[in-house]
Design an enzyme around this catalytic site. Structure first.
Site, short mmCIF file in Angstrom:
data_model
loop_
_atom_site.label_atom_id
_atom_site.label_comp_id
_atom_site.label_asym_id
_atom_site.label_seq_id
_atom_site.Cartn_x
_atom_site.Cartn_y
_atom_site.Cartn_z
N THR A 114 19.66 34.56 13.96
CA THR A 114 19.28 35.85 13.39
C THR A 114 20.28 36.89 13.85
O THR A 114 21.08 36.67 14.75
CB THR A 114 17.88 36.28 13.88
N ILE A 170 19.74 33.83 23.61
CA ILE A 170 19.98 35.27 23.59
C ILE A 170 21.40 35.49 23.08
O ILE A 170 22.36 34.98 23.65
CB ILE A 170 19.83 35.90 24.98
N LYS A 171 21.54 36.26 22.00
CA LYS A 171 22.86 36.51 21.42
C LYS A 171 23.50 37.72 22.08
O LYS A 171 22.92 38.80 22.15
CB LYS A 171 22.75 36.75 19.91
N ILE A 172 24.72 37.51 22.57
CA ILE A 172 25.48 38.56 23.23
C ILE A 172 26.84 38.67 22.54
O ILE A 172 27.56 37.67 22.42
CB ILE A 172 25.68 38.25 24.72
#
Length: 391
Positions: free
Chosen positions: A44, A139-141
């Site tokens: 997402t 977790i997107k970073i």
């Protein structure tokens, strides 16, 4: 009939869906893609959530509850998005369990406005990890310069990370360095490395969009002949770097401690130019140990007419380097291309985040005035999603 997506999976490419919405969850559509189309993960981003949340009917009951509680818009956004991601994690759990934790992952992004603030990024990563509370979360970073230390520090906490917005080779090398350092620190902190996952999202089609625009401006026949070649060459050379790093002694020591490699994930794989084959960024990037995250339209296109020709990446490195040399010879500055794409990538996600905030703010105001009462379908969605948590 040939199962083309199964062939792609057998070639070592994990098929992930680049989309999520509560409609997709409540209808069973995501689970159907998992069962029938070999979809083994979900990504997402703020743009996806902004689009999903514009369908207010599916969110009315939760918006009403949030408005009743008087939460601010930032908290409301996190309650809405983590609800969907938690639910998606549960849907994808069979893929997670069946792959020993490699696949079945669902990603949620930190606030892109924090892309240049490492401490804030880590703090939000920890909060999201706690809030979703599912082992198959990523977790997107963003892979900004400031994001590199955040990647290391987040992994050191035992939190799985999807590094996003990677466009260039040097930044990709820095991302892999951040990953290795993070796992080394996680091991020192006593975490089980076998439970920590990571992918590096290397963006593809946007590279061609930017380079092709510059080639058109050059205008020569030599320049125009290079259109549509930069993105695949860039990704192929990224995979070369991946194989080098994950055959090193440093990596072998981590693997011996139970670590899984940080897989390259090909992102932005829908074709922006209608003159190009609609599955080009899948067919030309087949290699073992990779992920290709696709919009549903590309998944169906590949199922219909995709061609799995074995490994289309390994052995292509010299040809890819020639593409880069040819681009330089006609005046395309790839360093500037990459810098432009990174800056625009963060800006686009920031704009989508603001759109998301604005949309939720209006929905909360409507719900507070009694205009957002849940309909029967929304009530049904709430019941079906009960296990995913509440507002």
């Amino acid at each position: 009939m040939t199962d083309k997506l199964n062939e792609l999976t057998a070639a070592g490419v994990a098929v992930w869906l680049d989309d999520l919405s509560r409609v997709r969850l409540s209808s069973g559509g995501l689970d159907q893609l998992r069962r029938e189309k070999h979809v083994a993960g979900v990504t997402t981003n703020p743009t996806i959530f902004a689009k999903a949340l514009s369908d207010a009917d599916e969110y009315n009951w939760q918006l009403r509850d949030l408005a009743t509680r008087g939460v601010d818009v930032e908290e409301a956004v996190r309650m809405l998005t983590t609800y969907d991601v938690r639910w998606a994690c549960d849907v994808m759990r069979p893929s997670y369990d069946g792959s020993d934790g490699i696949d079945g992952r669902v990603s949620i992004e930190v606030d892109p406005r924090s892309a240049h603030d490492a401490d804030k990024t880590v703090a939000e990563a920890k909060a999201l990890w706690w809030l979703v509370d599912r082992p198959n979360l990523y977790i997107k970073i963003p892979a900004t310069e400031e994001g590199l230390s955040a990647i290391t520090d987040t992994l050191a906490e035992g939190i799985s990370v999807n590094v996003t917005l990677i466009f260039g080779l040097d930044r990709y090398s820095a991302v892999m360095e951040a990953f290795l350092a993070g796992l080394e620190q996680a091991k020192a902190n006593g975490h089980d490395l076998s439970k920590i996952g990571s992918v590096a999202s290397f963006f593809v089609s946007r590279v061609d969009s930017e380079v092709d625009k510059r080639l058109e401006k050059v205008g020569s026949d030599q320049a125009k002949a290079l259109k549509g070649k930069a993105a695949v060459a860039n990704a192929q050379l990224a995979y070369e770097r991946y194989t080098e790093v994950f055959s090193s002694d440093r990596w072998k020591a981590l693997a011996a401690a139970g670590a899984h490699p940080q897989r390259p994930l090909w992102a932005s794989t829908s074709t922006k130019n209608p003159d190009y084959r609609d599955v080009i960024y899948v067919e030309e990037l087949i290699a073992a140990g990779t992920v290709n995250t696709m919009p549903e339209s590309v998944i169906h296109a590949y199922a219909d007419h995709g061609e799995t020709r074995g490994d289309t990446v390994t052995g292509s490195y010299d040809a890819a380097r020639k593409v880069f040399a040819d681009l330089e010879s006609v005046g395309v500055d790839m360093a500037d291309v990459i810098a432009t794409l990174e800056r625009e990538g963060v800006e686009k996600f920031e704009a989508s985040w603001q759109e998301l905030l604005d949309g939720v703010r209006k929905s909360l105001e409507a719900a507070a005035k009694g205009k957002g009462a849940p309909n029967k379908a929304a009530k049904g969605n709430a019941k079906a999603a009960e296990k995913a948590g509440g507002a």
